[in-house]
Design a protein around this motif. Structure first.
Motif, PDB file in Angstrom:
ATOM      1  N   ARG A   1       1.450  11.282  -5.626  1.00 47.63           N
ATOM      2  CA  ARG A   1       0.774  11.309  -6.962  1.00 47.63           C
ATOM      3  C   ARG A   1      -0.280  10.838  -6.591  1.00 47.63           C
ATOM      4  O   ARG A   1      -1.144  10.611  -6.399  1.00 47.63           O
ATOM      5  N   GLU A   2       0.188   9.398  -6.492  1.00 47.04           N
ATOM      6  CA  GLU A   2      -0.087   7.681  -6.436  1.00 47.04           C
ATOM      7  C   GLU A   2      -1.360   7.710  -5.072  1.00 47.04           C
ATOM      8  O   GLU A   2      -2.612   7.012  -5.482  1.00 47.04           O
ATOM      9  N   GLY A   3      -0.643   8.108  -3.893  1.00 46.56           N
ATOM     10  CA  GLY A   3      -1.483   8.104  -3.119  1.00 46.56           C
ATOM     11  C   GLY A   3      -2.846   8.669  -3.164  1.00 46.56           C
ATOM     12  O   GLY A   3      -3.211   8.469  -2.690  1.00 46.56           O
ATOM     13  N   ILE A   4      -2.931  10.137  -3.765  1.00 43.90           N
ATOM     14  CA  ILE A   4      -3.875  10.972  -3.672  1.00 43.90           C
ATOM     15  C   ILE A   4      -4.644  10.261  -4.948  1.00 43.90           C
ATOM     16  O   ILE A   4      -6.048  10.295  -4.588  1.00 43.90           O
ATOM     17  N   ARG A   5      -4.163  10.065  -5.767  1.00 43.42           N
ATOM     18  CA  ARG A   5      -5.318   9.486  -6.584  1.00 43.42           C
ATOM     19  C   ARG A   5      -5.810   8.074  -5.760  1.00 43.42           C
ATOM     20  O   ARG A   5      -6.474   8.461  -6.574  1.00 43.42           O
ATOM     21  N   LEU A   6      -5.440   7.057  -5.656  1.00 42.65           N
ATOM     22  CA  LEU A   6      -5.983   6.054  -4.282  1.00 42.65           C
ATOM     23  C   LEU A   6      -7.109   6.190  -3.801  1.00 42.65           C
ATOM     24  O   LEU A   6      -7.321   5.912  -3.305  1.00 42.65           O
ATOM     25  N   GLY A   7      -6.583   7.724  -3.022  1.00 50.46           N
ATOM     26  CA  GLY A   7      -7.331   8.542  -2.275  1.00 50.46           C
ATOM     27  C   GLY A   7      -7.014   7.867  -0.511  1.00 50.46           C
ATOM     28  O   GLY A   7      -7.890   8.250   0.109  1.00 50.46           O
ATOM     29  N   ASP A   8      -5.619   7.603  -1.109  1.00 51.19           N
ATOM     30  CA  ASP A   8      -4.912   7.143   0.697  1.00 51.19           C
ATOM     31  C   ASP A   8      -4.956   8.735   0.971  1.00 51.19           C
ATOM     32  O   ASP A   8      -4.390   8.688   2.314  1.00 51.19           O
ATOM     33  N   PHE A   9      -3.947   9.713   0.244  1.00 49.12           N
ATOM     34  CA  PHE A   9      -3.757  10.493   1.051  1.00 49.12           C
ATOM     35  C   PHE A   9      -4.587  11.513   0.831  1.00 49.12           C
ATOM     36  O   PHE A   9      -5.017  11.690  -0.807  1.00 49.12           O
TER      37      PHE A   9
ATOM     38  N   THR B   1       0.655  -1.424   0.290  1.00 48.97           N
ATOM     39  CA  THR B   1       0.632  -0.172   0.076  1.00 48.97           C
ATOM     40  C   THR B   1       1.259   1.378   0.321  1.00 48.97           C
ATOM     41  O   THR B   1       2.220   1.270   0.726  1.00 48.97           O
ATOM     42  N   VAL B   2       0.531   2.479  -0.568  1.00 43.86           N
ATOM     43  CA  VAL B   2       1.225   3.663  -0.868  1.00 43.86           C
ATOM     44  C   VAL B   2       1.476   3.737   1.196  1.00 43.86           C
ATOM     45  O   VAL B   2       2.295   4.009   0.840  1.00 43.86           O
ATOM     46  N   PRO B   3       0.397   4.172   2.045  1.00 41.74           N
ATOM     47  CA  PRO B   3       0.772   5.321   3.022  1.00 41.74           C
ATOM     48  C   PRO B   3       1.783   3.822   3.512  1.00 41.74           C
ATOM     49  O   PRO B   3       2.760   4.458   4.301  1.00 41.74           O
ATOM     50  N   ALA B   4       1.689   2.855   3.015  1.00 40.19           N
ATOM     51  CA  ALA B   4       2.781   1.527   3.835  1.00 40.19           C
ATOM     52  C   ALA B   4       4.037   2.172   3.392  1.00 40.19           C
ATOM     53  O   ALA B   4       5.346   1.702   4.193  1.00 40.19           O
ATOM     54  N   GLN B   5       3.980   1.483   2.225  1.00 42.65           N
ATOM     55  CA  GLN B   5       5.344   2.579   1.049  1.00 42.65           C
ATOM     56  C   GLN B   5       6.351   4.184   1.509  1.00 42.65           C
ATOM     57  O   GLN B   5       6.966   3.305   1.501  1.00 42.65           O
ATOM     58  N   LEU B   6       4.875   4.369   2.234  1.00 47.88           N
ATOM     59  CA  LEU B   6       5.381   6.152   2.181  1.00 47.88           C
ATOM     60  C   LEU B   6       6.272   6.103   3.618  1.00 47.88           C
ATOM     61  O   LEU B   6       7.527   6.561   4.430  1.00 47.88           O
TER      62      LEU B   6
ATOM     63  N   GLU C   1       9.716   7.978  14.537  1.00 54.61           N
ATOM     64  CA  GLU C   1       8.259   7.554  14.975  1.00 54.61           C
ATOM     65  C   GLU C   1       7.478   8.549  14.995  1.00 54.61           C
ATOM     66  O   GLU C   1       6.452   8.559  14.124  1.00 54.61           O
ATOM     67  N   GLU C   2       8.220   9.803  15.079  1.00 50.08           N
ATOM     68  CA  GLU C   2       7.341  11.484  15.155  1.00 50.08           C
ATOM     69  C   GLU C   2       7.730  12.065  13.713  1.00 50.08           C
ATOM     70  O   GLU C   2       6.780  12.518  13.776  1.00 50.08           O
ATOM     71  N   LEU C   3       8.920  11.411  13.410  1.00 44.92           N
ATOM     72  CA  LEU C   3       8.697  12.204  12.170  1.00 44.92           C
ATOM     73  C   LEU C   3       7.701  10.618  10.736  1.00 44.92           C
ATOM     74  O   LEU C   3       7.533  11.789  10.188  1.00 44.92           O
ATOM     75  N   THR C   4       8.163   9.889  10.856  1.00 48.54           N
ATOM     76  CA  THR C   4       6.981   9.051   9.924  1.00 48.54           C
ATOM     77  C   THR C   4       5.225  10.176  10.974  1.00 48.54           C
ATOM     78  O   THR C   4       4.331   9.705   9.738  1.00 48.54           O
ATOM     79  N   THR C   5       4.883  10.005  11.993  1.00 48.52           N
ATOM     80  CA  THR C   5       3.678  10.278  12.425  1.00 48.52           C
ATOM     81  C   THR C   5       3.312  11.559  11.734  1.00 48.52           C
ATOM     82  O   THR C   5       2.367  11.324  11.321  1.00 48.52           O
ATOM     83  N   MET C   6       4.140  12.291  11.863  1.00 46.64           N
ATOM     84  CA  MET C   6       4.396  13.712  11.855  1.00 46.64           C
ATOM     85  C   MET C   6       3.943  13.865  10.072  1.00 46.64           C
ATOM     86  O   MET C   6       2.626  14.397   9.487  1.00 46.64           O
ATOM     87  N   ILE C   7       4.605  12.757   8.924  1.00 46.28           N
ATOM     88  CA  ILE C   7       4.010  12.729   7.734  1.00 46.28           C
ATOM     89  C   ILE C   7       3.235  12.232   7.707  1.00 46.28           C
ATOM     90  O   ILE C   7       2.235  12.201   6.904  1.00 46.28           O
ATOM     91  N   ASP C   8       2.939  11.143   7.616  1.00 48.53           N
ATOM     92  CA  ASP C   8       1.572  10.634   7.924  1.00 48.53           C
ATOM     93  C   ASP C   8      -0.061  11.197   8.552  1.00 48.53           C
ATOM     94  O   ASP C   8      -0.690  10.999   7.929  1.00 48.53           O
ATOM     95  N   ASN C   9      -0.189  12.635   9.542  1.00 45.87           N
ATOM     96  CA  ASN C   9      -0.684  12.794   9.465  1.00 45.87           C
ATOM     97  C   ASN C   9      -1.195  14.262   8.020  1.00 45.87           C
ATOM     98  O   ASN C   9      -2.028  14.960   8.088  1.00 45.87           O
ATOM     99  N   ALA C  10       0.175  14.617   8.294  1.00 45.33           N
ATOM    100  CA  ALA C  10      -0.119  15.721   6.849  1.00 45.33           C
ATOM    101  C   ALA C  10      -0.734  15.454   5.763  1.00 45.33           C
ATOM    102  O   ALA C  10      -0.869  15.785   4.802  1.00 45.33           O
ATOM    103  N   THR C  11      -0.611  14.168   5.605  1.00 50.31           N
ATOM    104  CA  THR C  11      -0.889  13.469   4.040  1.00 50.31           C
ATOM    105  C   THR C  11      -2.273  13.003   4.048  1.00 50.31           C
ATOM    106  O   THR C  11      -2.805  11.816   2.941  1.00 50.31           O
ATOM    107  N   ARG C  12      -2.668  12.378   5.611  1.00 54.16           N
ATOM    108  CA  ARG C  12      -3.964  11.276   5.755  1.00 54.16           C
ATOM    109  C   ARG C  12      -4.651  11.259   5.119  1.00 54.16           C
ATOM    110  O   ARG C  12      -5.638  13.010   4.777  1.00 54.16           O
ATOM    111  N   SER C  13      -5.517  10.756   4.267  1.00 51.34           N
ATOM    112  CA  SER C  13      -6.895  11.757   3.758  1.00 51.34           C
ATOM    113  C   SER C  13      -8.243  11.598   5.074  1.00 51.34           C
ATOM    114  O   SER C  13      -7.500  10.879   5.552  1.00 51.34           O
ATOM    115  N   GLN C  14      -8.870  12.581   4.708  1.00 48.17           N
ATOM    116  CA  GLN C  14      -9.841  12.868   5.917  1.00 48.17           C
ATOM    117  C   GLN C  14     -10.902  12.024   5.545  1.00 48.17           C
ATOM    118  O   GLN C  14     -11.716  12.036   6.745  1.00 48.17           O
ATOM    119  N   ARG C  15     -11.009  11.556   4.329  1.00 47.56           N
ATOM    120  CA  ARG C  15     -12.135  10.356   4.308  1.00 47.56           C
ATOM    121  C   ARG C  15     -11.761   9.372   5.169  1.00 47.56           C
ATOM    122  O   ARG C  15     -11.214   8.598   5.884  1.00 47.56           O
TER     123      ARG C  15
END
Length: 195
Positions: free
Chosen positions: A137-145, A78-83, A181-195
């Protein structure tokens, strides 16, 4: 010992020496001693000059760094796991291969590497940026981001990673684990889809 093995031995000793004493102070004598060579002249036998040795050091570290990151990213589907794997792998390499990264930092600030390697390094940096932007881009296209500018986000991710790099010499391994851990969480929060 084969010529290839001897060259690898010298490169490994150069990495350790530069990480320990810094690029400007790393002499052939110190590198030879760390490699267990009877004479620093053996370095000159295997490398034409200091620039060739340093170019090989850069090539070696960057090659191992890229392989380390790619292996961990490719283990996920999955794109989020790859990121997360991409960010985590970069920081894991910093923690596990501290001497390598300290050496690159020292060389980057001080040394002139061969033009072909400098170009290859610039291409690698650009390739990493492009690959990360494409993953985003792929994460945005799939709706993951969520919707954001992938180029800008890739730039931010690398800027944050480089900030960690700049503190590498003083950071304890436990601190790097926390930063990971903090950087991974920060990027995850910054990119995560709100759906």
């Amino acid at each position: 010992m084969t010529e290839r093995a001897r060259r690898a031995q010298i490169v490994a000793a150069a990495i350790e020496t530069i990480a320990d004493v810094g690029y400007p102070k790393a002499s052939y004598r110190q590198i030879a001693a760390r490699a267990g060579l009877s004479s620093s002249g053996l370095i000159s036998y295997h490398f034409q000059n200091r620039s060739e040795l340093i170019t090989e050091v850069v090539r070696d570290v960057l090659g191992r760094f890229a392989a380390f990151v790619v292996e961990r990213v490719d283990a996920h589907t999955t794109v989020p796991a790859q990121l997360r794997a991409f960010i985590g792998a970069q920081l894991d390499f910093l923690r596990l291969h501290r001497a390598d990264m300290l050496t690159l930092l020292g060389i980057q600030g001080e040394a002139e590497i061969a033009a072909s390697e400098a170009t290859a390094y610039a291409r690698l940096v650009e390739s990493d940026h492009a690959a990360l932007a494409e993953l985003l881009r792929e994460g945005i296209r799939l709706g993951d981001f969520r919707e954001f500018d992938p180029e800008a986000m890739a730039l931010f991710v690398f800027a944050l990673r480089d900030g960690v790099l700049s503190r590498l010499r003083d950071a304890a391994p436990a601190e790097l684990d926390t930063v990971r851990e903090e950087l991974t969480t920060m990027i995850d929060n910054a990119t995560r889809s709100q759906r």
